[in-house]
Write a protein that holds these residues in place. Structure first.
Motif, PDB file in Angstrom:
ATOM      1  N   LEU A 132      -4.155  -0.672  -2.933  1.00 27.64           N
ATOM      2  CA  LEU A 132      -4.883   0.186  -1.994  1.00 27.64           C
ATOM      3  C   LEU A 132      -6.223  -0.427  -1.607  1.00 27.64           C
ATOM      4  O   LEU A 132      -6.615  -0.398  -0.434  1.00 27.64           O
ATOM      5  CB  LEU A 132      -5.090   1.573  -2.595  1.00 27.64           C
ATOM      6  N   GLN A 144      -5.519  -3.128   0.885  1.00 26.22           N
ATOM      7  CA  GLN A 144      -5.171  -2.579   2.186  1.00 26.22           C
ATOM      8  C   GLN A 144      -6.407  -2.075   2.917  1.00 26.22           C
ATOM      9  O   GLN A 144      -6.605  -2.338   4.109  1.00 26.22           O
ATOM     10  CB  GLN A 144      -4.167  -1.432   2.012  1.00 26.22           C
ATOM     11  N   ALA A 159       0.837  -1.209   0.000  1.00 26.13           N
ATOM     12  CA  ALA A 159       0.000   0.000   0.000  1.00 26.13           C
ATOM     13  C   ALA A 159       0.867   1.253   0.000  1.00 26.13           C
ATOM     14  O   ALA A 159       0.530   2.260  -0.633  1.00 26.13           O
ATOM     15  CB  ALA A 159      -0.939  -0.002   1.206  1.00 26.13           C
TER      16      ALA A 159
END
Length: 545
Positions: free
Chosen positions: A200, A203, A142
């Motif tokens: 992302l 995450q 991330a």
């Protein structure tokens, strides 16, 4: 303080081939040593595979998107962007002649034109490569995603200045790094955004806690991954729209991917605007150049649209002229690009809003703006006109939301503005030199009319988008080249030697002279990748149709 002209040489091929040059780089500005050290807070001997030093690399790269870090004091920003895109976009013009021939009258200065290239590789690519060497891409995907997004943001600006750039082979240790075509660079951008947004989303879904405080090194979103995801999707939408005329199928595919709600959404609120905080001893370089050096003033095109529209943002964007001459004192007055200027006469024209009003919009600590919610609404309005999916509204709804979101960003009230169907940009008059006078550039008004032809709808969207993106001149110049809107005043004096059309206006900057000196075979091949094999300011980029 005056603009510097002399830059110490750096060897491009070697610099982009190694990540170990983040610190200790050859100086390019008078304050390089202080800026480079203050930005990271670490020296060569202190650098190591710890979270603190690696996070500082990330912070350095963020601050270098709009260069006020690494090697970039205001001198560097001045030639990286301010005396180039900021003026070409119609936003600004300098009152300082510097020399009789310079970029603002198309007498392109080699010592200025390489700065954006240098900043991109030394101050962004190099620290991102250092992060990859540390294994952060595998250990903390991330965080690596944020680094990739920063790299794409910064290097998209570099390719949109020059066209072909070294990209896919950077970091391989080559003594001569080849250039990629701009089409291939954009393909790589989209692939990097695929990886970054996927990491992302993973995450955010997992909620995994990092073993360090990422917010300490994030001067944009304070470690908020959902905000980074929304920006990444918005960036994808921006880049997709750049290439709509060159590769419409890819543009549509990437734009619809960005707009698909399942992918995390785009920026819709000013709280998510992509701005880079100005921390520590650093200052906002645009404000510094305007306030401390008086080297930049408002451009005539911007002033004439704002005053013609009776736009309430005018008082937030600029101060009134301070010159006692008739027709100047107490009014908003810009300088027409390419005018013959001298500083004592023209520095009294309108500057950034640093003085007027109870709370001026710009201070030395104002964050540097990269992308706003208003821009995204206008992108979505254009996407709607093109018939793309997932735009979330009609073209009129999105256009009007873009205007109202910009007004909210600048904290102004605009009753009746969207209903104005009669006002258009003012003609320009220069009380000090009537040679600079020129008729209004456009008759486009504000109120949406669904019955208008597509070209008129596009001009209306792009004109308001341009007003909303101020003061970010790089993207404004790109959008002007891509669409032809808004209609801008041409240069008064054209010193290009017939390589740049006064009417068509400047399309790119030539490759840096240092590349010809140190990477000659690669840059010669890059010239052949241009739309026409002519390395000058009149040659169009791949996406510029």
């Amino acid at each position: 303080m005056k603009l510097y002209n002399k830059m110490k040489r750096y060897r491009s091929g070697l610099l982009v081939a190694t990540a170990a040059l983040v610190t200790g780089m050859s100086a390019c500005t008078k304050n390089f040593e202080r800026y480079n050290t203050d930005n990271t807070g670490v020296t060569d001997g202190q650098l190591g595979p710890d979270f603190n030093s690696l996070g500082l690399y990330l912070k350095s790269a963020q601050m270098s998107i709009l260069n006020f870090s690494g090697g970039g004091d205001p001198n560097s920003y001045q030639v990286q962007q301010n005396l180039n895109a900021d003026c070409f976009s119609g936003y600004f013009m300098t009152p300082n002649p510097f020399s009789s021939s310079n970029n603002t009258n198309y007498g392109l200065v080699p010592g200025w034109n390489g700065e954006a290239y240098k900043v991109g590789y030394l101050n962004v690519m190099s620290p991102v490569l250092k992060l990859r060497e540390s294994g952060i891409d595998k250990n903390f995907p991330a965080v690596w995603a944020v680094a990739q997004i920063i790299q794409v943001t910064a290097m998209s600006r570099v390719t949109d200045i020059y066209g072909p750039i070294p990209y896919s082979r950077v970091g391989e240790g080559l003594s001569s790094v080849p250039y990629d075509s701009q089409q291939d660079v954009y393909k790589r951008f989209f692939a990097q955004l695929d990886t970054a947004t996927g990491s992302l989303r993973a995450q955010i879904s997992s909620g995994t806690q990092l073993p360090f405080n990422f917010s300490n090194f994030d001067v944009v979103y304070n470690g908020n991954f959902p905000q980074w995801l929304r920006f990444a999707n918005s960036l994808r939408l921006r880049l997709a729209m750049h290439i709509v005329k060159a590769d419409p199928a890819t543009a549509k595919l990437e734009a619809e991917k960005a707009l698909n709600p399942a992918n995390g959404g785009v920026i819709t609120d000013n709280a998510d605007n992509m701005t880079v905080k100005v921390t520590g001893d650093f200052t906002n370089p645009l404000v510094f150049i305007a306030k401390n050096w008086a080297d930049i003033r408002i451009g005539a095109s911007l002033q004439c649209y704002l005053t013609g529209y009776k736009d309430p943002r005018v008082s937030r964007y600029m101060d009134k002229a301070t010159d006692p001459a008739t027709g100047l004192k107490g009014v908003y007055k810009g300088i027409r690009i390419g005018s013959l200027v001298d500083k004592p006469k023209y520095q009294t024209y309108s500057s950034l809003n640093t003085e007027d009003g109870a709370s001026p919009a710009f201070t030395l600590k104002t964050p540097m703006q990269v992308m706003t919610a208003a821009e995204v609404y206008f992108l979505r309005a254009e996407a709607t006109i093109r018939g793309w999916s997932n735009t979330g509204g009609s073209a009129q709804q999105l256009y009007e939301q873009g205007v109202t979101t910009s007004m909210a960003q600048w904290q102004v009230s605009a009753p009746g503005y969207l209903a104005n169907d009669s006002s258009h940009a003012d003609a320009y008059t220069d009380p000090k030199n009537p040679v600079n006078n020129i008729n209004s550039p456009s008759t486009i008004t504000i109120k949406w009319n669904e019955g208008d032809v597509e070209a008129k709808k596009m001009e209306r969207i792009m004109t308001q988008k341009w007003l909303a993106m101020f003061p970010e001149g790089q993207e404004a110049w790109t959008e002007f080249r891509r669409t032809g809107y808004p209609k801008l005043f041409p240069v008064v004096n054209n010193n290009s030697g017939n390589t740049i059309s006064t009417d068509v206006q400047i399309r790119r900057l030539p490759f840096p002279q240092n590349e010809y000196n140190t990477n000659p075979a690669a840059v010669a091949a890059a010239v052949q990748l241009l739309s026409t094999p002519a390395d000058n300011g009149g040659t169009r980029l791949w996406w510029d149709k």
